[in-house]
Design an enzyme around this catalytic site. Structure first.
Site, PDB file in Angstrom:
ATOM      1  N   HIS A 232      -3.519  -4.684   0.645  1.00 10.60           N
ATOM      2  CA  HIS A 232      -2.938  -5.236   1.879  1.00 10.60           C
ATOM      3  C   HIS A 232      -3.106  -6.758   1.867  1.00 10.60           C
ATOM      4  O   HIS A 232      -3.993  -7.299   2.541  1.00 10.60           O
ATOM      5  CB  HIS A 232      -3.656  -4.665   3.101  1.00 10.60           C
ATOM      6  CG  HIS A 232      -3.316  -3.242   3.385  1.00 10.60           C
ATOM      7  ND1 HIS A 232      -2.142  -2.876   3.994  1.00 10.60           N
ATOM      8  CD2 HIS A 232      -3.992  -2.098   3.142  1.00 10.60           C
ATOM      9  CE1 HIS A 232      -2.113  -1.559   4.115  1.00 10.60           C
ATOM     10  NE2 HIS A 232      -3.218  -1.057   3.611  1.00 10.60           N
TER      11      HIS A 232
ATOM     12  N   CYS B   5       0.828  -1.198   0.000  1.00 12.33           N
ATOM     13  CA  CYS B   5       0.000   0.000   0.000  1.00 12.33           C
ATOM     14  C   CYS B   5       0.866   1.253   0.000  1.00 12.33           C
ATOM     15  O   CYS B   5       1.379   1.637  -1.048  1.00 12.33           O
ATOM     16  CB  CYS B   5      -0.972  -0.032   1.181  1.00 12.33           C
ATOM     17  SG  CYS B   5      -2.361   1.063   0.897  1.00 12.33           S
TER      18      CYS B   5
ATOM     19  N   GLU C 202      -1.583  -8.900   3.352  1.00 13.66           N
ATOM     20  CA  GLU C 202      -1.328  -9.514   4.664  1.00 13.66           C
ATOM     21  C   GLU C 202      -2.613  -9.918   5.365  1.00 13.66           C
ATOM     22  O   GLU C 202      -2.587 -10.763   6.263  1.00 13.66           O
ATOM     23  CB  GLU C 202      -0.501  -8.579   5.546  1.00 13.66           C
ATOM     24  CG  GLU C 202      -1.166  -7.280   6.004  1.00 13.66           C
ATOM     25  CD  GLU C 202      -0.942  -6.105   5.049  1.00 13.66           C
ATOM     26  OE1 GLU C 202      -0.705  -6.352   3.846  1.00 13.66           O
ATOM     27  OE2 GLU C 202      -1.035  -4.947   5.515  1.00 13.66           O
TER      28      GLU C 202
HETATM   29  N1  GLN Z   1      -1.468   6.895   3.150  1.00 12.65           N
HETATM   30  C1  GLN Z   1      -1.658   6.180   1.925  1.00 12.65           C
HETATM   31  C2  GLN Z   1      -3.023   6.442   1.331  1.00 12.65           C
HETATM   32  O1  GLN Z   1      -3.904   6.899   1.981  1.00 12.65           O
HETATM   33  C3  GLN Z   1      -1.413   4.691   2.109  1.00 12.65           C
HETATM   34  C4  GLN Z   1      -2.367   4.052   3.064  1.00 12.65           C
HETATM   35  C5  GLN Z   1      -1.937   2.678   3.525  1.00 12.65           C
HETATM   36  O2  GLN Z   1      -0.772   2.310   3.441  1.00 12.65           O
HETATM   37  N2  GLN Z   1      -2.882   1.898   4.012  1.00 12.65           N
HETATM   38  O3  GLN Z   1      -3.260   6.185   0.170  1.00 12.65           O
END
Ligand code: GLN
Length: 550
Positions: free
Chosen positions: A508, A382, A510
């Site tokens: 994500h 992400c 994970e």
């Molecule tokens: N801060 C980034 C966004 O809002 C990544 C968010 C995250 O890693 N879950 O896109």
């Protein structure tokens, strides 16, 4: 009809209520029963989505986009079932529902009170989970008996047994039996007091699970049995285990699932347990001899629970390969001050996990550069993908000052940005891409090969995306956008041709890894790390200088 197990905790927080509940879920599932789980959290946030992961730990995202407590991650990993947003309820969400009903006039002029309106709402949330295809609903109550916030929940679950019938409810209470070194004794007094507190609210526990760093002797069990008025076989010794995955086996040895079944009127002999697969898993955990070192370069490294699912996914991958994954926690803010490269050199792999806010970003970019230039396997999750895109933009595409608009609103090259339909939204709640989204993987790409699929679904939780205006320039510089949304608008995966493993995902993954089915991206990261570990030259410096945390 479904039956219900309520798990409360006493004496102290952080005793492992979530893991005890999850382990019970696994044991009942191994007896062929259909299990679901939920957590009732007594805090006032409507959900944990707005809570700081550095204080509260990871926010676990469900398939349907629920932002939930990290214990739901344990539940999913142990019972191997996908849960949903209804599997986590907070006081904030209960009150918000009750107040909306009051505003709509649903209470017909009545005075709205904790009993019965709040307690009814709590009971409804639990009852909703009792579907045709569920034999047992396990409900964990967050917090500790004796807390002010927990009182309505204890009252609700007390009433619950009257509502659904005694034989359909089992109360499990988890306590601490501390060992006092000066007197060389384990002490039962905290357990007695905690049970007294629970009884004062009208609940007599059916099972007491005693957490301790030493086994609870039969004599001590007899004492707890007598003073807390539970049969001796319902006093369960839950001694510290080397790995969380051993806990179901420890609790089964103690007869935990048997006594829960009996309390619920389920004959354990009619549901014999099949633990073979889980024992096999624990065998892999215990016998892994080789090691790989994976560095997690993030900003919440002081509280590894902030990356709980990432850690577990790496462990699952390790079980698969028969290796111990040794984690090195690297504070992203420190990376730019490191002697160039040296401290990252000894890592076999790097994970750049998710996160929000600017702190540590430059260190993550540096780590991505180092991994790219030195062939270190690197997985970006992400925010990790976004950092990798910034890295390529600055160093391969010649886009000086490239950044994400999240961290630099005036960057000349916002390679990561809000999508046009999001840009005007100022409200922090409900503006994220949340939950499962599909992605199409490019034929012949590394990710397609790793997944063994051309289409996948992963869970998301972010606002920003790769800016489509820069995609062609990034691709020309060597970044392969190897997975996209089905309409090709959003970049979901990136990779570098020719690098052993330098992969970013906007999702994500994970959240979907399971102990016996590691997620393919983690499985192959550890495979690549293992190759590096076995083929690399001798160590340059002592990794002890890395200041690992936790
Ligand atoms: N801060 C980034 C966004 O809002 C990544 C968010 C995250 O890693 N879950 O896109």
């Amino acid at each position: 009809m479904s039956k219900f197990v309520f798990v409360t905790g006493g004496v102290s927080s952080s005793l492992g209520k979530g893991l005890t509940a999850s382990s019970l879920g696994r044991l009942l599932k191994c007896r062929g029963l259909k299990v679901t789980m939920c957590k009732l959290d007594p805090y006032i946030n409507v959900d944990p989505g707005t809570m700081n992961p550095g204080e509260h730990g990871e926010v676990f995202v469900t398939e349907d986009g629920g932002e939930t407590d990290l214990d739901l991650g344990h539940y999913e990993r142990f019972i191997d079932e996908n849960l949903n947003r209804n599997s986590n309820t907070t006081t904030g969400s209960i009150y918000s529902a009750v107040i909306s009903k009051e505003r709509r006039g649903d209470y017909l002029g009545k005075t709205v009170q904790v009993i019965p309106h709040v307690t009814d709402e709590i009971k409804d949330r639990v009852l909703r989970l009792a579907r045709e295809d569920v034999d047992i609903v396990i409900v964990e109550i967050g917090g500790t008996v004796g807390d002010i916030e927990i009182v309505p929940y204890v009252e609700a679950i007390r009433q619950f047994r009257r509502d659904v019938g005694r034989q359909n409810v089992c109360y499990v209470h988890l306590t601490l039996v501390p060992y006092l070194a000066p007197s060389g004794e384990q002490k039962t007094k905290p357990t007695q007091h905690s049970v007294t507190e629970l009884r004062s609210r009208g609940i007599q526990p059916d099972v007491i699970v005693c957490r301790s760093d030493k086994d609870i002797s039969d004599a001590l069990k007899r004492k707890i049995s007598l003073l807390c008025d539970v049969p001796i076989e319902a006093v369960i010794s839950a001694v510290d285990a080397d790995s969380i995955y051993e806990i179901p086996l420890v609790l089964h040895e103690e007869g935990f699932d048997t006594v829960v079944c009996r309390t619920l009127g389920i004959d354990p002999d009619e549901h014999p347990i099949a633990l073979g697969d889980w024992e096999q898993l624990v065998h892999c955990v215990r016998t892994a001899e080789r090691h790989v070192r994976i560095g997690v370069v993030g900003k919440y490294v002081n509280l590894p629970d902030a990356y709980l699912s990432v850690v577990e996914s790496l462990r699952h991958a390790g079980f698969h390969h028969g290796v111990q994954v040794q984690l090195e926690w690297i504070d992203a803010e420190m990376v730019p001050d490191l002697v160039p490269g040296e401290r990252l050199h000894d890592l076999d792999g790097i994970v750049i996990p998710g996160g929000f806010g600017e702190r540590g970003i430059e260190g993550m970019v540096d780590a991505a550069t180092y991994a790219r230039e030195h062939g270190i396997p690197c997985l970006g999750l992400c925010l990790g993908l976004q950092v990798m895109v910034v890295e390529v933009a600055r160093h391969l595409a010649g886009l000086d000052g490239a950044n994400s608009r999240e961290f630099d609103s005036r960057t000349p090259h916002p390679v990561i940005d809000l999508m046009p339909d999001q840009a005007d939204v100022v409200d922090k709640g409900g503006t994220m891409r949340l939950g499962a989204y599909p992605a199409m993987l490019a034929a012949g790409s590394q990710v397609a090969e790793i997944y063994g699929a051309s289409a996948v679904t992963e869970r998301h939780r972010h606002r920003y995306e790769v800016n489509p205006r820069y995609r062609a320039r990034l691709e020309a510089a060597g970044l392969r956008c190897s997975g996209t949304s089905p309409d090709d608008r959003l970049v979901e995966f990136v990779e570098l041709t020719g690098h052993p493993y330098w992969i970013g995902t906007q999702a994500h993954p994970e959240f979907k890894s399971r102990p016996d089915r590691p997620h393919p991206l983690f499985r192959e990261l550890v495979a690549a790390a293992l190759e590096r570990a076995e083929g690399r030259e001798p160590r340059l410096i002592d990794i002890g200088e890395l200041d690992p945390v936790g």
